[in-house]
Scaffold this motif. Structure first.
Motif, PDB file in Angstrom:
ATOM      1  N   TYR A 177      -2.131  -7.626   6.242  1.00 41.00           N
ATOM      2  CA  TYR A 177      -2.834  -7.039   7.384  1.00 41.00           C
ATOM      3  C   TYR A 177      -2.737  -5.509   7.349  1.00 41.00           C
ATOM      4  O   TYR A 177      -3.717  -4.806   7.612  1.00 41.00           O
ATOM      5  N   VAL A 178      -1.560  -4.997   6.999  1.00 38.32           N
ATOM      6  CA  VAL A 178      -1.374  -3.543   6.895  1.00 38.32           C
ATOM      7  C   VAL A 178      -2.276  -2.993   5.794  1.00 38.32           C
ATOM      8  O   VAL A 178      -2.935  -1.956   5.978  1.00 38.32           O
ATOM      9  N   ALA A 179      -2.333  -3.668   4.662  1.00 36.69           N
ATOM     10  CA  ALA A 179      -3.158  -3.198   3.543  1.00 36.69           C
ATOM     11  C   ALA A 179      -4.632  -3.133   3.925  1.00 36.69           C
ATOM     12  O   ALA A 179      -5.300  -2.117   3.703  1.00 36.69           O
ATOM     13  N   VAL A 180      -5.140  -4.184   4.524  1.00 36.85           N
ATOM     14  CA  VAL A 180      -6.549  -4.206   4.923  1.00 36.85           C
ATOM     15  C   VAL A 180      -6.809  -3.171   6.013  1.00 36.85           C
ATOM     16  O   VAL A 180      -7.822  -2.455   5.983  1.00 36.85           O
ATOM     17  N   SER A 181      -5.897  -3.038   6.942  1.00 42.17           N
ATOM     18  CA  SER A 181      -6.045  -2.057   8.018  1.00 42.17           C
ATOM     19  C   SER A 181      -6.042  -0.636   7.477  1.00 42.17           C
ATOM     20  O   SER A 181      -6.761   0.231   7.978  1.00 42.17           O
ATOM     21  N   THR A 182      -5.251  -0.396   6.441  1.00 41.71           N
ATOM     22  CA  THR A 182      -5.220   0.919   5.801  1.00 41.71           C
ATOM     23  C   THR A 182      -6.578   1.237   5.193  1.00 41.71           C
ATOM     24  O   THR A 182      -7.133   2.318   5.411  1.00 41.71           O
ATOM     25  N   VAL A 183      -7.122   0.294   4.443  1.00 41.34           N
ATOM     26  CA  VAL A 183      -8.427   0.500   3.798  1.00 41.34           C
ATOM     27  C   VAL A 183      -9.531   0.672   4.841  1.00 41.34           C
ATOM     28  O   VAL A 183     -10.446   1.474   4.657  1.00 41.34           O
ATOM     29  N   ASN A 184      -9.420  -0.044   5.952  1.00 40.38           N
ATOM     30  CA  ASN A 184     -10.419   0.058   7.017  1.00 40.38           C
ATOM     31  C   ASN A 184     -10.167   1.235   7.955  1.00 40.38           C
ATOM     32  O   ASN A 184     -10.917   1.427   8.911  1.00 40.38           O
TER      33      ASN A 184
END
Length: 134
Positions: free
Chosen positions: A75-82
């Protein structure tokens, strides 16, 4: 960066019975009295609040194929990219609560940066997918 919400944050006193039921389920599931601002903003649309909570409750629950800490790190990884600061902060806190160390979070962000770079290179260069990956 401080944000002004697009919609008012629904407090417990003004919550409809439908919203209160979701808030109560969040509290019971997470074993906390805290309802974060994401859920309070989403409470302006009770149907969306219910749908979103039910989906996340099921997906983020322990006892499935992925460890809960790994789910939070994803979730952190996707949130970072978004570029979702709110989600990066809230899910980093959740990952830490599930055992993630500062070193793991730092390594995750290095992987996110590398993946983002190589993804953009592959897109820009229009690299064909190798047959062994198809």
């Amino acid at each position: 960066m401080e944000y002004t919400p697009t919609l008012p944050l629904v407090d417990d006193e003004s919550a409809s019975p439908r919203v209160k039921a979701v808030f109560d389920d969040i509290r019971a599931t997470r074993q906390t009295d805290f309802i974060n601002n994401f859920w309070r903003a989403l409470a302006n649309d009770p149907a969306n609040l219910e749908r979103t909570w039910q989906e996340l409750k099921e997906l983020m629950a322990p006892g499935t194929e992925l460890d809960p800490m790994i789910k939070e790190l994803i979730y952190v990884a996707v949130s970072t990219v978004n570029n979702c600061t709110y989600c990066v902060r809230s899910h980093t806190a959740a990952a830490r609560a599930k055992g993630a160390s500062d070193a793991q979070i730092a390594e995750l962000q290095s992987i996110v940066a590398a993946a983002n770079k190589t993804n953009r290179l592959a897109i820009g260069l229009q690299v064909p997918v190798d047959e062994v990956f198809a």
